[in-house]
Design a protein around this motif. Structure first.
Motif, PDB file in Angstrom:
ATOM      1  N   ASP A 161      59.564  14.393  80.485  1.00 16.34           N
ATOM      2  CA  ASP A 161      58.581  14.265  79.404  1.00 16.34           C
ATOM      3  C   ASP A 161      57.213  13.864  79.935  1.00 16.34           C
ATOM      4  O   ASP A 161      56.184  14.269  79.387  1.00 16.34           O
ATOM      5  CB  ASP A 161      59.061  13.211  78.396  1.00 16.34           C
ATOM      6  N   GLU A 162      57.208  13.041  80.981  1.00 17.36           N
ATOM      7  CA  GLU A 162      55.971  12.577  81.604  1.00 17.36           C
ATOM      8  C   GLU A 162      56.131  12.711  83.111  1.00 17.36           C
ATOM      9  O   GLU A 162      57.245  12.580  83.646  1.00 17.36           O
ATOM     10  CB  GLU A 162      55.684  11.110  81.264  1.00 17.36           C
ATOM     11  N   VAL A 163      55.036  12.967  83.819  1.00 13.83           N
ATOM     12  CA  VAL A 163      55.088  13.063  85.276  1.00 13.83           C
ATOM     13  C   VAL A 163      53.972  12.219  85.881  1.00 13.83           C
ATOM     14  O   VAL A 163      52.882  12.112  85.304  1.00 13.83           O
ATOM     15  CB  VAL A 163      54.980  14.520  85.769  1.00 13.83           C
ATOM     16  N   ILE A 164      54.261  11.610  87.025  1.00 13.27           N
ATOM     17  CA  ILE A 164      53.282  10.793  87.750  1.00 13.27           C
ATOM     18  C   ILE A 164      53.388  11.154  89.223  1.00 13.27           C
ATOM     19  O   ILE A 164      54.494  11.191  89.793  1.00 13.27           O
ATOM     20  CB  ILE A 164      53.544   9.289  87.577  1.00 13.27           C
ATOM     21  N   ASP A 165      52.252  11.406  89.862  1.00  9.60           N
ATOM     22  CA  ASP A 165      52.258  11.679  91.294  1.00  9.60           C
ATOM     23  C   ASP A 165      52.604  10.394  92.048  1.00  9.60           C
ATOM     24  O   ASP A 165      52.063   9.321  91.745  1.00  9.60           O
ATOM     25  CB  ASP A 165      50.886  12.197  91.743  1.00  9.60           C
ATOM     26  N   SER A 166      53.512  10.505  93.022  1.00 11.03           N
ATOM     27  CA  SER A 166      53.935   9.309  93.761  1.00 11.03           C
ATOM     28  C   SER A 166      52.807   8.735  94.613  1.00 11.03           C
ATOM     29  O   SER A 166      52.895   7.595  95.072  1.00 11.03           O
ATOM     30  CB  SER A 166      55.135   9.632  94.653  1.00 11.03           C
ATOM     31  N   ASP A 167      51.731   9.506  94.825  1.00 12.09           N
ATOM     32  CA  ASP A 167      50.561   8.994  95.554  1.00 12.09           C
ATOM     33  C   ASP A 167      49.562   8.310  94.623  1.00 12.09           C
ATOM     34  O   ASP A 167      48.453   7.962  95.059  1.00 12.09           O
ATOM     35  CB  ASP A 167      49.865  10.137  96.296  1.00 12.09           C
ATOM     36  N   HIS A 168      49.917   8.113  93.375  1.00 18.20           N
ATOM     37  CA  HIS A 168      49.025   7.421  92.434  1.00 18.20           C
ATOM     38  C   HIS A 168      48.663   6.045  93.008  1.00 18.20           C
ATOM     39  O   HIS A 168      49.540   5.313  93.486  1.00 18.20           O
ATOM     40  CB  HIS A 168      49.731   7.246  91.094  1.00 18.20           C
ATOM     41  N   PRO A 169      47.387   5.676  92.990  1.00 17.57           N
ATOM     42  CA  PRO A 169      46.987   4.407  93.615  1.00 17.57           C
ATOM     43  C   PRO A 169      47.518   3.165  92.915  1.00 17.57           C
ATOM     44  O   PRO A 169      47.542   2.082  93.499  1.00 17.57           O
ATOM     45  CB  PRO A 169      45.453   4.457  93.544  1.00 17.57           C
ATOM     46  N   ASP A 170      47.944   3.306  91.653  1.00 22.83           N
ATOM     47  CA  ASP A 170      48.475   2.153  90.907  1.00 22.83           C
ATOM     48  C   ASP A 170      49.687   2.618  90.099  1.00 22.83           C
ATOM     49  O   ASP A 170      49.598   2.801  88.889  1.00 22.83           O
ATOM     50  CB  ASP A 170      47.391   1.571  89.999  1.00 22.83           C
ATOM     51  N   LEU A 171      50.802   2.796  90.792  1.00 22.80           N
ATOM     52  CA  LEU A 171      52.003   3.298  90.123  1.00 22.80           C
ATOM     53  C   LEU A 171      52.477   2.327  89.048  1.00 22.80           C
ATOM     54  O   LEU A 171      52.852   2.746  87.950  1.00 22.80           O
ATOM     55  CB  LEU A 171      53.110   3.538  91.147  1.00 22.80           C
ATOM     56  N   LYS A 172      52.437   1.046  89.350  1.00 20.37           N
ATOM     57  CA  LYS A 172      52.842   0.046  88.352  1.00 20.37           C
ATOM     58  C   LYS A 172      51.977   0.162  87.098  1.00 20.37           C
ATOM     59  O   LYS A 172      52.497   0.177  85.963  1.00 20.37           O
ATOM     60  CB  LYS A 172      52.731  -1.368  88.930  1.00 20.37           C
ATOM     61  N   GLY A 173      50.675   0.267  87.270  1.00 16.70           N
ATOM     62  CA  GLY A 173      49.778   0.372  86.126  1.00 16.70           C
ATOM     63  C   GLY A 173      50.017   1.640  85.321  1.00 16.70           C
ATOM     64  O   GLY A 173      49.982   1.622  84.093  1.00 16.70           O
ATOM     65  N   ALA A 174      50.271   2.756  86.030  1.00 20.63           N
ATOM     66  CA  ALA A 174      50.521   4.021  85.347  1.00 20.63           C
ATOM     67  C   ALA A 174      51.795   3.947  84.515  1.00 20.63           C
ATOM     68  O   ALA A 174      51.849   4.467  83.387  1.00 20.63           O
ATOM     69  CB  ALA A 174      50.603   5.158  86.363  1.00 20.63           C
ATOM     70  N   LEU A 175      52.818   3.293  85.036  1.00 26.52           N
ATOM     71  CA  LEU A 175      54.076   3.155  84.300  1.00 26.52           C
ATOM     72  C   LEU A 175      53.916   2.231  83.100  1.00 26.52           C
ATOM     73  O   LEU A 175      54.437   2.501  82.022  1.00 26.52           O
ATOM     74  CB  LEU A 175      55.165   2.629  85.235  1.00 26.52           C
ATOM     75  N   LYS A 176      53.181   1.156  83.289  1.00 23.77           N
ATOM     76  CA  LYS A 176      52.958   0.239  82.159  1.00 23.77           C
ATOM     77  C   LYS A 176      52.127   0.906  81.068  1.00 23.77           C
ATOM     78  O   LYS A 176      52.333   0.659  79.873  1.00 23.77           O
ATOM     79  CB  LYS A 176      52.289  -1.040  82.653  1.00 23.77           C
ATOM     80  N   ALA A 177      51.209   1.784  81.477  1.00 25.44           N
ATOM     81  CA  ALA A 177      50.391   2.494  80.491  1.00 25.44           C
ATOM     82  C   ALA A 177      51.242   3.438  79.644  1.00 25.44           C
ATOM     83  O   ALA A 177      50.874   3.756  78.508  1.00 25.44           O
ATOM     84  CB  ALA A 177      49.290   3.285  81.191  1.00 25.44           C
ATOM     85  N   LEU A 178      52.382   3.850  80.182  1.00 25.16           N
ATOM     86  CA  LEU A 178      53.323   4.695  79.440  1.00 25.16           C
ATOM     87  C   LEU A 178      54.344   3.866  78.678  1.00 25.16           C
ATOM     88  O   LEU A 178      55.292   4.416  78.105  1.00 25.16           O
ATOM     89  CB  LEU A 178      54.032   5.659  80.395  1.00 25.16           C
ATOM     90  N   GLY A 179      54.170   2.541  78.676  1.00 27.24           N
ATOM     91  CA  GLY A 179      55.047   1.671  77.903  1.00 27.24           C
ATOM     92  C   GLY A 179      56.142   0.982  78.695  1.00 27.24           C
ATOM     93  O   GLY A 179      56.972   0.274  78.125  1.00 27.24           O
ATOM     94  N   GLY A 180      56.160   1.188  80.032  1.00 26.22           N
ATOM     95  CA  GLY A 180      57.220   0.591  80.834  1.00 26.22           C
ATOM     96  C   GLY A 180      58.499   1.411  80.783  1.00 26.22           C
ATOM     97  O   GLY A 180      58.567   2.441  80.102  1.00 26.22           O
ATOM     98  N   VAL A 181      59.524   0.931  81.489  1.00 27.21           N
ATOM     99  CA  VAL A 181      60.765   1.706  81.596  1.00 27.21           C
ATOM    100  C   VAL A 181      61.977   0.800  81.371  1.00 27.21           C
ATOM    101  O   VAL A 181      61.919  -0.413  81.578  1.00 27.21           O
ATOM    102  CB  VAL A 181      60.874   2.408  82.971  1.00 27.21           C
ATOM    103  N   ASP A 182      63.079   1.425  80.948  1.00 24.05           N
ATOM    104  CA  ASP A 182      64.327   0.700  80.732  1.00 24.05           C
ATOM    105  C   ASP A 182      65.291   0.854  81.908  1.00 24.05           C
ATOM    106  O   ASP A 182      66.016  -0.084  82.252  1.00 24.05           O
ATOM    107  CB  ASP A 182      65.024   1.205  79.466  1.00 24.05           C
ATOM    108  N   VAL A 183      65.327   2.047  82.493  1.00 19.42           N
ATOM    109  CA  VAL A 183      66.227   2.321  83.605  1.00 19.42           C
ATOM    110  C   VAL A 183      65.439   3.017  84.705  1.00 19.42           C
ATOM    111  O   VAL A 183      64.658   3.940  84.436  1.00 19.42           O
ATOM    112  CB  VAL A 183      67.414   3.212  83.168  1.00 19.42           C
ATOM    113  N   VAL A 184      65.630   2.560  85.939  1.00 13.65           N
ATOM    114  CA  VAL A 184      64.985   3.164  87.108  1.00 13.65           C
ATOM    115  C   VAL A 184      66.069   3.788  87.977  1.00 13.65           C
ATOM    116  O   VAL A 184      67.056   3.137  88.323  1.00 13.65           O
ATOM    117  CB  VAL A 184      64.198   2.125  87.932  1.00 13.65           C
ATOM    118  N   TYR A 185      65.865   5.055  88.349  1.00 16.55           N
ATOM    119  CA  TYR A 185      66.767   5.777  89.249  1.00 16.55           C
ATOM    120  C   TYR A 185      65.997   5.950  90.556  1.00 16.55           C
ATOM    121  O   TYR A 185      65.027   6.707  90.617  1.00 16.55           O
ATOM    122  CB  TYR A 185      67.127   7.120  88.621  1.00 16.55           C
TER     123      TYR A 185
END
Length: 320
Positions: A184-208
């Motif tokens: 549903d959503e994609v983020i480049d792993s080279d994003h300079p702030d992966l934590k911030g990008a994930l939080k901007a999407l509301g955070g996550v419940d399960v990480v694989y």
């Protein structure tokens, strides 16, 4: 018969002529058509994997082929039956003898190349997400390494289970492959702030997480309270050191998962999962992605595709 053999850990495998042998009691001889490559093949060749066959050995964890004959006083699939096998090693040769209880007949609709790369990737994601993490419909699932062999199946299965899936991979091409698998959503792993990008999407419940390293740390900090993190592997080369204080404060659970380990202590759990996955495939619900199909003599090229993380989905070596 031809096959690859590892004589010394840390040294490349050699393509050699191997002796053929008759199957013993409880075994079947299989004409191997294809072998799926896994990151574990790289680790095993260096003696860094949890399963360490005695030297010399033929690498190749999972394979597919046709039953040639059975050992004496052995009941099993008839000659000519197409089967998939998780062997642990022995798949990168033209033939092999394997325990009959490891043979899984495959649907008529499944090609031998697909079957060769099906068990570990799909089995890992299905057991990890359903049996271990108890992923629920409506939860948000983050898949790291989302265009890789296991990552892409996690996207596909997570979406089938009703999760909102965020896929993290490197580069536009890999992200498009993950989106095509259901992300549903994609983020480049080279994003300079992966934590911030994930939080901007509301955070996550399960990480694989089959990657480890810095991505694990960023995902941990973006995981919601009561979340679950699946430690699947460490393709980055860095094993995360988990800060227990964050686990405590946020009530987060970190879950270790090794698919092959279930063969030793809970094989029926694994078999039941594979039966479900084969049914899903036969119903048209799963679409294995093979980025490279190479002949037996080009194994080094296939392994380099894994090492450089240039492949998407599975790399399959075809022996016939």
């Amino acid at each position: 018969m031809r096959g690859w053999q590892i004589d010394t850990l840390g040294h490349p495998a050699r393509l050699v002529t191997l002796p053929d042998r008759d199957p013993a009691r409880g075994e079947a001889r299989v004409d191997i058509a294809a072998c799926g490559l896994n990151f574990a093949d790289l680790l095993m060749a260096e003696g860094k994997y949890q399963d360490r066959p005695a030297l010399p050995f033929v690498p190749g964890l999972e394979l597919a082929g046709t039953v040639a004959d059975l050992g004496p006083d052995t009941a099993g699939p008839a000659a000519g039956t197409r089967v998939a096998i998780y062997a642990g090693h022995g798949g990168l040769a033209e033939r092999g003898c394997f325990p009959v209880d490891s043979l899984i007949p495959i649907p008529d609709s499944m090609t031998l190349a697909e079957a060769a790369g099906f068990q570990i990737a799909y089995g890992t994601s299905h057991l990890a997400l359903e049996y271990k993490a108890r992923l629920q419909k409506g939860e948000t699932l983050l898949v790291l390494g989302a265009a890789g062999g296991v990552g892409l199946t996690a996207v596909e299965i997570g979406k089938r289970m009703g999760a909102r899936v965020i896929a993290c991979a490197r580069g536009a091409e890999k992200l498009q492959i993950a989106r095509a698998a259901g992300a549903d959503e994609v983020i480049d792993s080279d994003h300079p702030d992966l934590k911030g990008a994930l939080k901007a999407l509301g955070g996550v419940d399960v990480v694989y997480d089959p990657v480890g390293g810095d991505a694990f740390d960023a995902a941990l900090r973006a995981t919601r309270p009561d979340g679950r993190i699946l430690a699947i592997g460490f393709a980055s080369g860095t094993v995360p050191q988990v800060p227990a204080n964050i686990l405590l404060v946020k009530n987060i659970t970190v879950i270790g998962f090794w698919w092959g380990g279930y063969l030793a202590f809970a094989p029926q759990v694994l078999r039941d999962s594979l039966a479900t996955l084969m049914r899903w495939y036969d119903e048209g619900g799963l679409r294995p992605h093979i980025s490279h199909r190479l002949p037996l003599e080009r194994l080094p090229e296939g392994l380099e595709l894994l090492r450089s993380r240039a492949a998407t989905g599975k790399v399959v070596i075809e022996t016939a």
